[in-house]
Design a protein around this motif. Structure first.
Motif, short mmCIF file in Angstrom:
data_model
loop_
_atom_site.label_atom_id
_atom_site.label_comp_id
_atom_site.label_asym_id
_atom_site.label_seq_id
_atom_site.Cartn_x
_atom_site.Cartn_y
_atom_site.Cartn_z
N LYS A 307 0.85 -1.20 0.00
CA LYS A 307 0.00 0.00 0.00
C LYS A 307 0.89 1.25 0.00
O LYS A 307 2.05 1.21 0.40
N ASP A 308 0.28 2.35 -0.44
CA ASP A 308 1.01 3.63 -0.43
C ASP A 308 0.77 4.33 0.91
O ASP A 308 -0.37 4.63 1.28
N PHE A 309 1.84 4.57 1.63
CA PHE A 309 1.75 5.26 2.92
C PHE A 309 2.23 6.70 2.82
O PHE A 309 2.10 7.47 3.77
N PHE A 318 6.85 11.36 12.46
CA PHE A 318 8.05 10.53 12.34
C PHE A 318 8.99 11.17 11.33
O PHE A 318 8.75 11.15 10.12
N GLN A 319 10.07 11.75 11.83
CA GLN A 319 10.93 12.60 11.01
C GLN A 319 11.67 11.83 9.92
O GLN A 319 11.94 12.37 8.84
N ALA A 320 12.03 10.57 10.19
CA ALA A 320 12.76 9.79 9.17
C ALA A 320 11.93 9.67 7.89
O ALA A 320 12.47 9.81 6.78
N PHE A 321 10.62 9.43 8.03
CA PHE A 321 9.76 9.33 6.85
C PHE A 321 9.57 10.70 6.20
O PHE A 321 9.52 10.82 4.97
N GLN A 322 9.46 11.74 7.01
CA GLN A 322 9.30 13.08 6.46
C GLN A 322 10.50 13.47 5.61
O GLN A 322 10.37 14.08 4.54
N LYS A 323 11.69 13.07 6.07
CA LYS A 323 12.92 13.37 5.32
C LYS A 323 12.94 12.62 4.00
O LYS A 323 13.33 13.17 2.95
N VAL A 324 12.52 11.34 4.02
CA VAL A 324 12.48 10.54 2.79
C VAL A 324 11.58 11.20 1.76
O VAL A 324 11.94 11.34 0.58
N VAL A 325 10.38 11.62 2.19
CA VAL A 325 9.42 12.22 1.26
C VAL A 325 9.93 13.57 0.75
O VAL A 325 9.79 13.90 -0.43
N ALA A 326 10.56 14.34 1.63
CA ALA A 326 11.11 15.65 1.22
C ALA A 326 12.18 15.49 0.15
O ALA A 326 12.37 16.39 -0.69
N VAL A 376 6.57 2.63 15.48
CA VAL A 376 6.35 4.05 15.17
C VAL A 376 4.89 4.45 15.38
O VAL A 376 4.48 5.54 14.99
N GLY A 377 4.11 3.56 16.00
CA GLY A 377 2.68 3.85 16.20
C GLY A 377 2.43 5.14 16.97
O GLY A 377 1.46 5.86 16.69
N LYS A 378 3.32 5.44 17.93
CA LYS A 378 3.12 6.64 18.75
C LYS A 378 3.17 7.92 17.92
O LYS A 378 2.62 8.95 18.32
N PHE A 379 3.83 7.89 16.77
CA PHE A 379 3.94 9.09 15.93
C PHE A 379 2.68 9.33 15.09
O PHE A 379 2.53 10.37 14.46
N TYR A 380 1.76 8.34 15.06
CA TYR A 380 0.58 8.46 14.20
C TYR A 380 -0.72 8.24 14.96
O TYR A 380 -1.75 7.91 14.36
N GLN A 381 -0.70 8.45 16.28
CA GLN A 381 -1.89 8.21 17.09
C GLN A 381 -3.07 9.07 16.67
O GLN A 381 -4.20 8.61 16.58
N VAL A 402 8.40 0.72 4.88
CA VAL A 402 9.74 1.03 4.39
C VAL A 402 9.69 2.36 3.65
O VAL A 402 8.84 2.56 2.77
N GLY A 403 10.59 3.26 4.02
CA GLY A 403 10.70 4.54 3.34
C GLY A 403 12.03 4.64 2.63
O GLY A 403 13.09 4.45 3.23
N ASP A 404 12.00 4.95 1.33
CA ASP A 404 13.24 5.06 0.54
C ASP A 404 12.87 5.55 -0.85
O ASP A 404 11.75 6.02 -1.07
N THR A 405 13.79 5.44 -1.80
CA THR A 405 13.42 5.71 -3.18
C THR A 405 12.31 4.73 -3.56
O THR A 405 12.18 3.66 -2.94
N TRP A 406 11.54 5.06 -4.58
CA TRP A 406 10.39 4.23 -4.93
C TRP A 406 10.81 2.78 -5.18
O TRP A 406 10.22 1.84 -4.62
N LYS A 407 11.85 2.57 -5.98
CA LYS A 407 12.22 1.21 -6.34
C LYS A 407 12.75 0.44 -5.14
O LYS A 407 12.39 -0.72 -4.92
N THR A 408 13.60 1.09 -4.33
CA THR A 408 14.15 0.40 -3.16
C THR A 408 13.06 0.07 -2.14
O THR A 408 13.02 -1.03 -1.58
#
Length: 597
Positions: A307-309, A318-326, A376-381, A402-408
């Motif tokens: 699924k697309d998250f 959750f900053q790690a995911f925010q950085k990936v998307v940025a 990471v549930g606490k970041f999305y309550q 998993v957050g990364d480039t689309w293919k990875t």
């Protein structure tokens, strides 16, 4: 008059799998191997085996004294001849699990044809012998019922492939196995030419160029059960030498090739296994396959779609995911039904799978009646209700991220999907799920050499609507290429071919082939294309892999008569081996071994 030998009088009149209750009273001669032997108080039972089956032979007080004396000396895997009379077994001793279980043969004569030394392992499916030992004594391993079934199936697959294709007007034509070395994606096996010092033949990685020449020659429907050779690392579904059902057709569209291949598969499965496949097979684009299943060879026997998250990332903190998307990346999610029961150790094992595929890590959270917990549930309550609904999750489920480039992100989570399906027992046995993957990229960027490489091969036709992009944006060009996938394995790969010399020159230029280099490597094909080549395309299902899937095996070594080990070695004949120095001298060759560290 035929020359008589000592064996002539003992030549079999039937096989060990043929006799039934209707044969009671017949005098027969059987030839085979002693599979089992039991002594029940002076009554001896021998299970006599050949490739057709097993027949129970009885030696009792009705047998001649010489036979009763001979049976004592027989051991496992002695090859013998038995003369006797077919009789019905007593009702209480019949074996419905054996085709010959209603009868037995009362031995009136036994002749040992050859003896056997003690075996390195039992001739039985329930063995625990090392693979290297099995391959060293492969002729014994092949006597086992499982291996006999596998090679019988292989024979049937090859026969019914020929039956179907010949019935459709294809000609079976052999192509050379000594050819010029041409780049096709793997290393060539080279053969020195004794009569032409310093020159080499190559063993073909596929009949690709020659089958295209057959199209130029006007043989518009070609096939071949072709032997192919690639000098690459072996694995479960790969060997240095392999076999494919090679096909090529003229004046066809992509739909024509796919439909013909589906008909071939349906015929083979129905005739060899009695399984009816549902046609047509579903089609997924390359991008859709990666996005939904994390691989270009998806196993559709179970769900677990990715699924697309990404759209939910800014609803949490959750900053790690925010950085990936940025940075232009994505976050993919996998919902595992009932996965909230996973232990921390089980999740960590899945994280290692994701890291193997270059993901930085594997995030997770468990769905409860109250929302999201753990990881990471606490970041999305705060966004939990909408997020859970959007992902189709329910209490008791586990969400893996998993957050990364689309293919990875897709590839890493796709590998996790496969691992989850295996550990949770989600893969149904005996099921066959086919699909097509189409619209592959035409080129792949080679970061090391800073150039574009062909994703398939250099003779693949680009999608017509993408021709204007060839020089200005090669990465956006899609190919008229297609893969047939079954149960998570790439079963066949093919494409429409370029038949326009000018377009071929453009492709050579994109991948960095000069005109001189192209002429040197492929001149015989490009010259042929000056003389009215037809539009054509083809495909090549892998015979070894096809039989492996149909037999329910996990490695193609189980469906090849004399395979190599995973290291490319043959314990049976000791190849590869050193050769006599005189042979090297004849070939004007000298062996220079690497220096030891």
């Amino acid at each position: 008059m035929a020359h008589e030998t000592p064996f002539s009088a003992w030549k079999r009149t039937t096989t060990c799998g043929a006799l039934r209750a209707t044969d009671a009273g017949k005098e027969v001669i059987l030839n085979g191997w002693v599979h089992r032997k039991r002594d029940h108080g002076g009554i001896h039972f021998i299970n006599l085996r050949d490739r057709y089956g097993i027949t129970q032979v009885v030696v009792d007080e009705e047998s001649p004294e010489e036979v009763r004396r001979l049976v004592e000396a027989l051991k496992y895997e002695y090859c013998i001849a038995v003369k006797g009379v077919v009789r019905l077994r007593p009702e209480t001793m019949r074996n419905p699990q054996m085709p010959t279980g209603d009868i037995e043969v009362l031995a009136t004569g036994i002749r040992p044809l050859s003896a056997s030394e003690p075996l390195p392992f039992p001739i039985d499916d329930a063995i625990d012998a090392r693979e290297e030992l099995r391959l060293q004594y492969r002729y014994l391993d092949l006597r086992r019922p499982r291996m006999q079934r596998n090679l019988t199936l292989r024979h049937l697959v090859a026969w019914h492939a020929r039956e179907y294709l010949v019935g459709k007007g294809f000609y079976e034509i052999e192509t050379p196995t000594f050819i010029r070395s041409t780049p096709e994606g793997a290393r060539d096996f080279l053969v020195p030419a004794r009569l032409h010092p310093g020159r080499f033949y190559a063993l073909p990685q596929s009949p690709q160029l020659f089958k295209q020449l057959l199209m130029v020659a006007g043989f518009d429907k070609y096939f071949q059960i072709a032997r192919c050779y690639r000098d690459e690392d072996a694995r479960g579904d790969r060997q240095p030498e392999f076999t494919q059902i090679d096909m090529e057709m003229s004046f066809v569209t992509q739909d024509d090739v796919l439909a013909e291949t589906e008909g071939l598969m349906a015929h083979i499965f129905q005739k060899a296994l009695g399984v009816d496949l549902s046609l047509p097979f579903p089609r997924l684009t390359y991008e859709e396959a990666l996005d939904r299943y994390g691989t270009d060879k998806p196993d559709l026997r179970y769900g677990l779609e990715l699924k697309d998250f990404t759209l939910h990332v800014d609803k949490g903190s959750f900053q790690a995911f925010q950085k990936v998307v940025a940075q232009g990346g994505v976050v993919k999610a996998l919902v595992v039904e009932g996965g909230a029961s996973f232990s921390r150790k089980e999740i960590e094992a899945l994280e290692e799978v994701a890291k193997t595929y270059r993901a930085a890590g594997l995030a997770w959270m468990k769905v409860t009646e109250g929302g999201l917990e753990g990881g990471v549930g606490k970041f999305y309550q705060e966004a939990a209700p909408a997020l859970i609904t959007s992902l189709g999750a329910r209490p008791g489920d586990l969400i893996l991220l998993v957050g990364d480039t689309w293919k990875t992100a897709c590839t890493a989570l796709g590998a996790v999907r496969t691992a989850v399906a295996r550990t949770r027992g989600l893969i149904p046995e005996g099921a066959f799920s086919f699909c097509w993957v189409v619209d592959f990229p035409m080129f792949e960027w080679n970061e090391e050499e800073r150039k574009w490489d062909p994703a398939h091969h250099m003779f693949t036709m680009p999608r017509e609507e993408h021709l204007p992009l060839l020089e200005k944006d090669p990465g956006a060009v899609k190919a008229a290429a297609y893969d047939l996938v079954c149960n998570g394995y790439e079963l066949a790969s093919g494409s429409l071919r370029i038949h326009d010399p000018e377009l071929q020159r453009r492709i050579f230029k994109v991948v960095g082939f000069s005109e001189a280099e192209a002429a040197s490597r492929f001149g015989f094909l490009t010259t042929a294309f000056k003389y009215g080549p037809p539009p054509h395309g083809g495909i090549a299902p892998g015979l070894d892999r096809l039989v492996m899937i149909m037999a329910g095996e996990e490695t193609i070594r189980e469906v090849i008569a004399f395979p190599k080990t995973a290291a490319g070695l043959s314990p049976l004949d000791g190849s590869p081996a050193e050769v006599d120095p005189a042979q090297l001298e004849e070939l004007h060759l000298r062996v220079v071994l690497p220096e030891e560290d």
